[in-house]
Design a protein around this motif. Structure first.
Motif, short mmCIF file in Angstrom:
data_model
loop_
_atom_site.label_atom_id
_atom_site.label_comp_id
_atom_site.label_asym_id
_atom_site.label_seq_id
_atom_site.Cartn_x
_atom_site.Cartn_y
_atom_site.Cartn_z
N GLN A 75 98.87 -13.15 35.61
CA GLN A 75 97.60 -13.16 35.42
C GLN A 75 97.24 -13.82 37.43
N ALA A 76 97.55 -14.00 38.01
CA ALA A 76 97.32 -14.54 39.17
C ALA A 76 97.26 -13.64 40.25
N GLU A 77 98.04 -12.38 40.14
CA GLU A 77 98.76 -11.44 40.81
C GLU A 77 97.09 -10.24 40.61
N GLN A 78 96.78 -10.47 39.13
CA GLN A 78 95.85 -9.01 39.01
C GLN A 78 95.12 -10.05 39.25
N ALA A 79 94.37 -11.68 39.24
CA ALA A 79 93.52 -12.24 39.38
C ALA A 79 92.46 -12.03 41.08
N GLU A 80 94.24 -12.30 41.77
CA GLU A 80 93.69 -12.05 43.18
C GLU A 80 93.60 -10.26 43.40
N LEU A 81 94.18 -9.66 42.91
CA LEU A 81 93.87 -8.13 43.66
C LEU A 81 92.23 -7.96 42.66
N ASP A 82 91.77 -8.11 42.16
CA ASP A 82 90.38 -8.16 41.02
C ASP A 82 89.14 -9.06 41.98
N ALA A 83 89.54 -9.91 42.31
CA ALA A 83 88.89 -10.89 43.78
C ALA A 83 88.05 -9.99 44.64
N ARG A 84 90.20 -9.03 45.49
CA ARG A 84 90.04 -8.36 47.06
C ARG A 84 88.93 -7.19 46.37
N LEU A 85 89.04 -6.52 45.04
CA LEU A 85 88.83 -5.36 45.39
C LEU A 85 86.62 -5.95 44.59
N ALA A 86 86.49 -7.27 44.30
CA ALA A 86 85.10 -7.93 44.17
C ALA A 86 84.50 -7.53 45.78
N GLU A 87 85.27 -8.14 46.55
CA GLU A 87 84.97 -8.30 47.66
C GLU A 87 84.79 -7.36 47.94
N ALA A 88 85.60 -6.42 48.47
CA ALA A 88 85.99 -5.27 48.47
C ALA A 88 84.22 -4.96 48.71
N ARG A 89 83.61 -4.13 47.22
CA ARG A 89 82.50 -3.60 46.48
C ARG A 89 81.70 -3.83 47.08
N VAL A 90 81.52 -5.41 47.46
CA VAL A 90 80.56 -6.15 47.86
C VAL A 90 80.10 -5.53 49.48
N LEU A 91 81.06 -5.53 50.47
CA LEU A 91 80.94 -6.06 51.52
C LEU A 91 80.57 -4.03 51.41
N THR A 92 81.38 -3.72 50.85
CA THR A 92 80.90 -1.80 50.87
C THR A 92 79.20 -1.40 51.40
N LYS A 94 77.01 -3.85 51.67
CA LYS A 94 76.41 -4.19 51.96
C LYS A 94 76.41 -4.05 53.62
N SER A 95 77.87 -3.27 54.01
CA SER A 95 77.71 -2.23 54.67
C SER A 95 76.63 -0.36 54.77
N ASP A 96 76.58 -0.13 53.67
CA ASP A 96 75.38 1.17 52.95
C ASP A 96 74.46 -0.04 53.23
N GLU A 97 73.82 -0.49 52.81
CA GLU A 97 72.60 -0.92 52.75
C GLU A 97 71.85 -1.18 54.71
N GLN A 98 73.15 -1.87 55.25
CA GLN A 98 72.52 -1.36 57.05
C GLN A 98 72.72 -0.51 57.24
N LEU A 99 74.01 1.11 56.70
CA LEU A 99 74.00 2.11 57.02
C LEU A 99 72.31 3.07 56.89
N ASN A 100 71.88 2.37 55.50
CA ASN A 100 70.72 3.13 55.80
C ASN A 100 69.87 2.36 56.43
N GLN A 101 69.49 1.03 56.30
CA GLN A 101 68.40 0.54 57.56
C GLN A 101 68.43 1.39 58.92
N VAL A 102 70.01 1.84 59.34
CA VAL A 102 70.05 1.94 61.04
C VAL A 102 68.69 3.40 61.11
N ASN A 103 69.34 3.94 60.01
CA ASN A 103 69.43 5.53 59.73
C ASN A 103 67.72 5.64 59.80
N GLY A 104 66.83 4.78 58.76
CA GLY A 104 65.12 4.37 58.81
C GLY A 104 65.25 4.18 60.35
#
Length: 117
Positions: A75-92, A94-104
């Motif tokens: 359970q702990a290993e799966q939770a760690e992977l889920d948390a890392r995936l959630a972090e990656a999705r949030v960072l992605t 945010k990066s997409d939003e910043q890229l859109n702002q720069v392109n604008g």
């Protein structure tokens, strides 16, 4: 002749009987850090991956209290992977939003310079 296979089987059975899973305290620490890191970058319980991470971490802690160390580790290993995936999705996101702002901004600059493409 029949004694040897029986002794071998007993030796193997005793080895498996003695092998117990150790408490996954280090894995729980890693998982808690991963969940905290995901929260720090902006992952919330609204994201399914973060909600899953927190639920699995809670289950891992419950398994620890029941000394179900193998289940707790899984359970702990799966939770760690889920948390890392959630972090990656949030960072992605945010990066997409910043890229859109720069392109604008680039598009506005091109229009101001009269070199719109």
């Amino acid at each position: 002749m029949k004694v040897r296979p029986m002794l071998a089987a007993m030796a193997i059975a005793s080895l498996f009987g003695c092998a117990t899973d150790p408490a996954p305290t280090e894995q729980l620490k890693l998982t808690e850090q991963a969940v905290a890191q995901a929260s720090a970058v902006g992952a919330t319980e609204d994201e399914p991956d973060m909600a899953a991470a927190q639920a699995k971490l809670a289950q891992a802690k419950a398994d620890m209290t029941h000394q179900s160390y193998k289940d707790a580790r899984m359970q702990a290993e799966q939770a760690e992977l889920d948390a890392r995936l959630a972090e990656a999705r949030v960072l992605t996101q945010k990066s997409d939003e910043q890229l859109n702002q720069v392109n604008g901004r680039l598009e506005r600059l091109r229009k101001q310079l009269g070199t719109s493409q």
